[in-house]
Design an enzyme around this catalytic site. Structure first.
Site, PDB file in Angstrom:
ATOM      1  N   CYS A  77       0.832  -1.206   0.000  1.00  0.00           N
ATOM      2  CA  CYS A  77       0.000   0.000   0.000  1.00  0.00           C
ATOM      3  C   CYS A  77       0.873   1.265   0.000  1.00  0.00           C
ATOM      4  CB  CYS A  77      -0.983  -0.033   1.161  1.00  0.00           C
ATOM      5  SG  CYS A  77      -2.359   1.142   0.973  1.00  0.00           S
TER       6      CYS A  77
ATOM      7  N   HIS B 128      -3.834  -4.909   0.829  1.00  0.00           N
ATOM      8  CA  HIS B 128      -3.358  -5.343   2.141  1.00  0.00           C
ATOM      9  C   HIS B 128      -3.520  -6.854   2.285  1.00  0.00           C
ATOM     10  CE1 HIS B 128      -2.580  -1.486   4.236  1.00  0.00           C
ATOM     11  NE2 HIS B 128      -3.479  -1.006   3.383  1.00  0.00           N
TER      12      HIS B 128
ATOM     13  N   GLU C 125      -2.249  -8.772   4.406  1.00  0.00           N
ATOM     14  CA  GLU C 125      -2.318  -9.193   5.807  1.00  0.00           C
ATOM     15  C   GLU C 125      -3.753  -9.263   6.324  1.00  0.00           C
ATOM     16  OE1 GLU C 125      -1.750  -4.645   6.088  1.00  0.00           O
ATOM     17  OE2 GLU C 125      -1.201  -6.299   4.750  1.00  0.00           O
TER      18      GLU C 125
END
Length: 264
Positions: free
Chosen positions: A133, A227, A229
């Site tokens: 990002c 993202h 994660e």
């Protein structure tokens, strides 16, 4: 096609220790149980790195007055087997010679200066680098590119959006995630002009560049706008991104050099 998890785990398990993955902290005005300003990183991010076999090491971003000596940053990264540039606030427009947009938020030029230096050291020294990002935008600016300052002026923001990713057919990213996958996004800025050597690796349906690789780079580099994660704990495709990154860092540990590419 996603590489089988057992093969990725085998790559990391062959090392004598967990690869050390440096993550610059993010400045925060407050955090639960802390009385003053804090330096933080996302729990989901460090969990994803750890689950992939890496040892996340969060470091202090020091660039007083938004100035930093790149050799000093290089000395601080002496132990890094890999570097992860995470998400965060907006990148100050001045770094890319642009004008700030009224919608900008979370700008901290000390953070910017440090992250830009980390990006340049990691690329120059061929340390495996995963940029997520804001981190993806930092690398683009470090290589001379610029940003769409507010996507609301063009395609519309990707705040809290889950959407499909279209992977470029000739990109080595496809070997990790396949031709398409679902991603989680939270950003209102994105790449406009690509930095030197960067090549698009994936797009969203509205044409936003969602991933980049680096042409003729002797190390391992991947920049992604989303993202991973957010869903790495439940999505094997997103987990594979971290596993491949940590695997590259593990190769550096075993060999003592970082002559490893994104493409097999």
């Amino acid at each position: 096609m996603v590489k089988p998890a057992d093969k990725l785990e085998e790559t990391v398990s062959m090392t004598a220790r967990r690869p050390l993955i440096v993550i610059p902290a993010r400045f925060s005005e407050h955090a639960t149980a802390l009385r003053y300003e804090a330096e933080v990183t996302a729990r989901a991010l460090v969990r994803a790195v750890y689950a992939a076999g890496g040892e996340p090491v969060v470091i202090h971003p020091s660039a007083p007055g938004a100035e930093v000596d790149i050799d000093a940053v290089r000395e601080r990264l002496w132990f890094a087997d890999g570097v992860l540039l995470p998400g965060g606030g907006d990148v100050a427009a001045r770094w890319s010679g642009q004008q700030p947009h009224p919608s900008q938020y979370g700008v901290d030029e000390e953070q910017d200066a440090f992250d830009l230096a980390v990006a340049r050291v990691a690329l120059a020294d061929r340390i495996p680098l995963l940029a997520i990002c804001r981190g993806n935008q930092i690398v683009n600016v470090a290589l001379g590119g610029d940003l769409i300052q507010d996507m609301a002026d063009t395609t519309g923001t990707h705040f809290n959006r889950v959407h499909e990713l279209r992977v470029a057919e000739d990109s080595p990213l496809g070997e990790i995630v396949g031709s398409a996958t679902t991603i989680s996004c939270y950003h209102h800025q994105c790449i406009a002009t690509l930095g030197s050597g960067l090549m698009p690796a994936a797009y969203s349906a509205d044409g936003v560049i969602e991933a980049v690789t680096l042409r003729d780079h002797d190390g391992w580099y991947l920049g992604i706008q989303w993202h991973p994660e957010d869903s790495a704990a439940t999505d094997p495709v997103q987990a594979a991104l971290f596993a491949r990154f940590v695997g590259a860092a593990a190769t550096r540990v075993r060999s003592g050099v970082d002559e490893v590419r994104l493409a097999p």
